[in-house]
Write a protein that holds these residues in place. Structure first.
Motif, PDB file in Angstrom:
ATOM      1  N   VAL A 174      33.311   7.450  32.465  1.00  0.00           N
ATOM      2  CA  VAL A 174      33.641   6.819  33.748  1.00  0.00           C
ATOM      3  C   VAL A 174      34.082   5.382  33.500  1.00  0.00           C
ATOM      4  CG1 VAL A 174      32.712   6.050  35.972  1.00  0.00           C
ATOM      5  CG2 VAL A 174      32.018   8.260  35.028  1.00  0.00           C
ATOM      6  N   LEU A 175      35.214   5.013  34.093  1.00  0.00           N
ATOM      7  CA  LEU A 175      35.676   3.625  34.086  1.00  0.00           C
ATOM      8  C   LEU A 175      35.425   3.041  35.467  1.00  0.00           C
ATOM      9  CD1 LEU A 175      39.054   3.832  32.118  1.00  0.00           C
ATOM     10  CD2 LEU A 175      36.844   3.025  31.293  1.00  0.00           C
ATOM     11  N   ILE A 176      34.715   1.917  35.498  1.00  0.00           N
ATOM     12  CA  ILE A 176      34.393   1.245  36.746  1.00  0.00           C
ATOM     13  C   ILE A 176      35.254  -0.011  36.855  1.00  0.00           C
ATOM     14  CG2 ILE A 176      32.542   0.268  38.148  1.00  0.00           C
ATOM     15  CD1 ILE A 176      30.602   1.658  36.053  1.00  0.00           C
ATOM     16  N   VAL A 177      35.873  -0.209  38.012  1.00  0.00           N
ATOM     17  CA  VAL A 177      36.668  -1.409  38.257  1.00  0.00           C
ATOM     18  C   VAL A 177      35.872  -2.294  39.218  1.00  0.00           C
ATOM     19  CG1 VAL A 177      38.882  -2.337  38.999  1.00  0.00           C
ATOM     20  CG2 VAL A 177      38.776  -0.065  37.960  1.00  0.00           C
ATOM     21  N   TYR A 178      35.444  -3.474  38.721  1.00  0.00           N
ATOM     22  CA  TYR A 178      34.690  -4.430  39.532  1.00  0.00           C
ATOM     23  C   TYR A 178      35.608  -5.570  39.968  1.00  0.00           C
ATOM     24  CZ  TYR A 178      30.430  -2.389  37.426  1.00  0.00           C
ATOM     25  OH  TYR A 178      29.429  -1.547  37.003  1.00  0.00           O
ATOM     26  N   ASN A 179      35.448  -6.015  41.205  1.00  0.00           N
ATOM     27  CA  ASN A 179      36.087  -7.242  41.657  1.00  0.00           C
ATOM     28  C   ASN A 179      35.337  -8.449  41.089  1.00  0.00           C
ATOM     29  OD1 ASN A 179      38.092  -5.983  43.414  1.00  0.00           O
ATOM     30  ND2 ASN A 179      36.360  -5.462  44.742  1.00  0.00           N
ATOM     31  N   LEU A 180      35.903  -9.639  41.253  1.00  0.00           N
ATOM     32  CA  LEU A 180      35.294 -10.829  40.664  1.00  0.00           C
ATOM     33  C   LEU A 180      34.011 -11.264  41.355  1.00  0.00           C
ATOM     34  CD1 LEU A 180      38.350 -13.071  39.688  1.00  0.00           C
ATOM     35  CD2 LEU A 180      37.259 -11.205  38.443  1.00  0.00           C
ATOM     36  N   ASP A 181      33.702 -10.667  42.516  1.00  0.00           N
ATOM     37  CA  ASP A 181      32.422 -10.944  43.168  1.00  0.00           C
ATOM     38  C   ASP A 181      31.375  -9.889  42.819  1.00  0.00           C
ATOM     39  OD1 ASP A 181      33.314  -8.754  44.576  1.00  0.00           O
ATOM     40  OD2 ASP A 181      33.189  -9.703  46.555  1.00  0.00           O
ATOM     41  N   GLY A 182      31.712  -9.006  41.875  1.00  0.00           N
ATOM     42  CA  GLY A 182      30.792  -7.976  41.433  1.00  0.00           C
ATOM     43  C   GLY A 182      30.835  -6.691  42.228  1.00  0.00           C
ATOM     44  N   SER A 183      31.568  -6.673  43.341  1.00  0.00           N
ATOM     45  CA  SER A 183      31.680  -5.444  44.123  1.00  0.00           C
ATOM     46  C   SER A 183      32.546  -4.430  43.391  1.00  0.00           C
ATOM     47  CB  SER A 183      32.262  -5.743  45.508  1.00  0.00           C
ATOM     48  OG  SER A 183      33.573  -6.284  45.401  1.00  0.00           O
ATOM     49  N   CYS A 184      32.320  -3.157  43.698  1.00  0.00           N
ATOM     50  CA  CYS A 184      33.025  -2.078  43.017  1.00  0.00           C
ATOM     51  C   CYS A 184      34.319  -1.764  43.750  1.00  0.00           C
ATOM     52  CB  CYS A 184      32.129  -0.850  42.940  1.00  0.00           C
ATOM     53  SG  CYS A 184      32.899   0.569  42.134  1.00  0.00           S
ATOM     54  N   ARG A 185      35.431  -1.868  43.056  1.00  0.00           N
ATOM     55  CA  ARG A 185      36.726  -1.553  43.635  1.00  0.00           C
ATOM     56  C   ARG A 185      37.047  -0.067  43.517  1.00  0.00           C
ATOM     57  NH1 ARG A 185      42.165  -4.577  41.527  1.00  0.00           N
ATOM     58  NH2 ARG A 185      40.793  -6.380  41.915  1.00  0.00           N
ATOM     59  N   GLU A 186      36.731   0.499  42.357  1.00  0.00           N
ATOM     60  CA  GLU A 186      37.138   1.889  42.101  1.00  0.00           C
ATOM     61  C   GLU A 186      36.292   2.467  40.971  1.00  0.00           C
ATOM     62  OE1 GLU A 186      41.379   4.319  41.425  1.00  0.00           O
ATOM     63  OE2 GLU A 186      41.276   2.146  41.145  1.00  0.00           O
ATOM     64  N   VAL A 187      36.089   3.768  41.021  1.00  0.00           N
ATOM     65  CA  VAL A 187      35.407   4.507  39.953  1.00  0.00           C
ATOM     66  C   VAL A 187      36.322   5.643  39.516  1.00  0.00           C
ATOM     67  CG1 VAL A 187      33.378   5.853  39.322  1.00  0.00           C
ATOM     68  CG2 VAL A 187      33.140   3.935  40.910  1.00  0.00           C
ATOM     69  N   VAL A 188      36.674   5.654  38.242  1.00  0.00           N
ATOM     70  CA  VAL A 188      37.645   6.617  37.727  1.00  0.00           C
ATOM     71  C   VAL A 188      36.976   7.463  36.646  1.00  0.00           C
ATOM     72  CG1 VAL A 188      39.887   6.936  36.615  1.00  0.00           C
ATOM     73  CG2 VAL A 188      39.535   5.014  38.174  1.00  0.00           C
ATOM     74  N   THR A 189      37.053   8.772  36.759  1.00  0.00           N
ATOM     75  CA  THR A 189      36.504   9.674  35.756  1.00  0.00           C
ATOM     76  C   THR A 189      37.590  10.082  34.769  1.00  0.00           C
ATOM     77  OG1 THR A 189      34.893  10.525  37.339  1.00  0.00           O
ATOM     78  CG2 THR A 189      35.289  11.849  35.371  1.00  0.00           C
ATOM     79  N   GLY A 190      37.322   9.917  33.484  1.00  0.00           N
ATOM     80  CA  GLY A 190      38.298  10.236  32.456  1.00  0.00           C
ATOM     81  C   GLY A 190      37.889  11.429  31.625  1.00  0.00           C
ATOM     82  N   LEU A 191      38.714  11.746  30.632  1.00  0.00           N
ATOM     83  CA  LEU A 191      38.479  12.904  29.774  1.00  0.00           C
ATOM     84  C   LEU A 191      37.562  12.592  28.604  1.00  0.00           C
ATOM     85  CD1 LEU A 191      42.125  14.315  29.570  1.00  0.00           C
ATOM     86  CD2 LEU A 191      40.256  15.146  31.003  1.00  0.00           C
ATOM     87  N   PHE A 192      37.440  11.309  28.266  1.00  0.00           N
ATOM     88  CA  PHE A 192      36.728  10.922  27.052  1.00  0.00           C
ATOM     89  C   PHE A 192      35.593   9.965  27.385  1.00  0.00           C
ATOM     90  CE2 PHE A 192      41.236  11.550  26.067  1.00  0.00           C
ATOM     91  CZ  PHE A 192      41.150  12.617  25.181  1.00  0.00           C
TER      92      PHE A 192
END
Length: 209
Positions: A174-192
């Motif tokens: 899982v790749l997590i994309v955090y904004n600069l205030d620590g909030s979660c922008r997006e969660v992406v599930t990958g193959l590896f």
């Protein structure tokens, strides 16, 4: 281990670990100084944390490998003095994975001073923390979209694009994309399962291992 660039352009290398001793080395590997820390050294990262145009070093510690009390210190690499120390930032609880799993530096508010980013355990829905140069906690953020999966380690990588900045967390596949205030922008599930990454600002590519 980390290399802290000083105002003369030269680096001081800091290293330490389970010996509970922090060592300062010259660029040639010669011992400059050492400091008995009294805790296991988990992470060392250099950054211009006070806006002095030279790098200080943040040091994350624990009193026990799996069941310790977490700490955070700001170190001046020139003389290994501790500018400040926070000695009780949480205690491990069974099956929680409670510890600081990674550390990164990033100027979150664009004031010319970098903040200290820390990722929490696998049992806290991807919680990340930020501390400023005075040792004040800026935020502690998590998100229920981020799964709790035992033994995964959330490795943080700052990403800076011309018109956007964010923090990538690598949490297994899982790749997590955090904004600069620590909030979660997006969660992406990958193959590896991702174990490490680095961002190249020239090609604007995030290379994931």
């Amino acid at each position: 281990v980390c290399a802290a660039k000083q105002s003369d352009g030269k680096c001081i290398i800091l290293t330490g670990g389970v010996e509970q001793i922090l060592y300062a080395l010259s660029p040639m590997g010669e011992l400059r100084d050492q400091l008995a820390v009294g805790s296991f050294i988990r992470h060392l990262r250099a950054g211009d944390i006070l806006g002095q145009r030279r790098e200080l070093v943040a040091m994350a510690t624990t009193t026990g490998a799996l069941a310790g009390t977490l700490g955070l210190s700001l170190i001046d690499p020139q003389d290994l003095s501790q500018i400040w120390t926070l000695s009780d930032l949480g205690v491990y609880a069974p099956n929680s994975g409670r510890r600081f799993l990674s550390m990164a530096m990033m100027d979150l508010d664009h004031d010319g001073k970098q903040e200290i980013l820390l990722s929490g355990s696998w049992g806290e829905h991807g919680k990340i923390y930020a501390y400023d140069g005075a040792g004040r906690q800026r935020f502690a953020q998590s998100d229920l979209r981020i799964p709790d999966v035992p033994y995964r380690m959330n490795f943080l990588v700052p990403v800076k694009l011309p018109n956007d900045e964010y923090i990538i967390g690598q949490f297994g596949n899982v790749l997590i994309v955090y904004n600069l205030d620590g909030s979660c922008r997006e969660v992406v599930t990958g193959l590896f399962a991702y174990a490490n990454a680095t961002f190249d600002p020239v090609t604007r590519i995030l290379y994931c291992g």
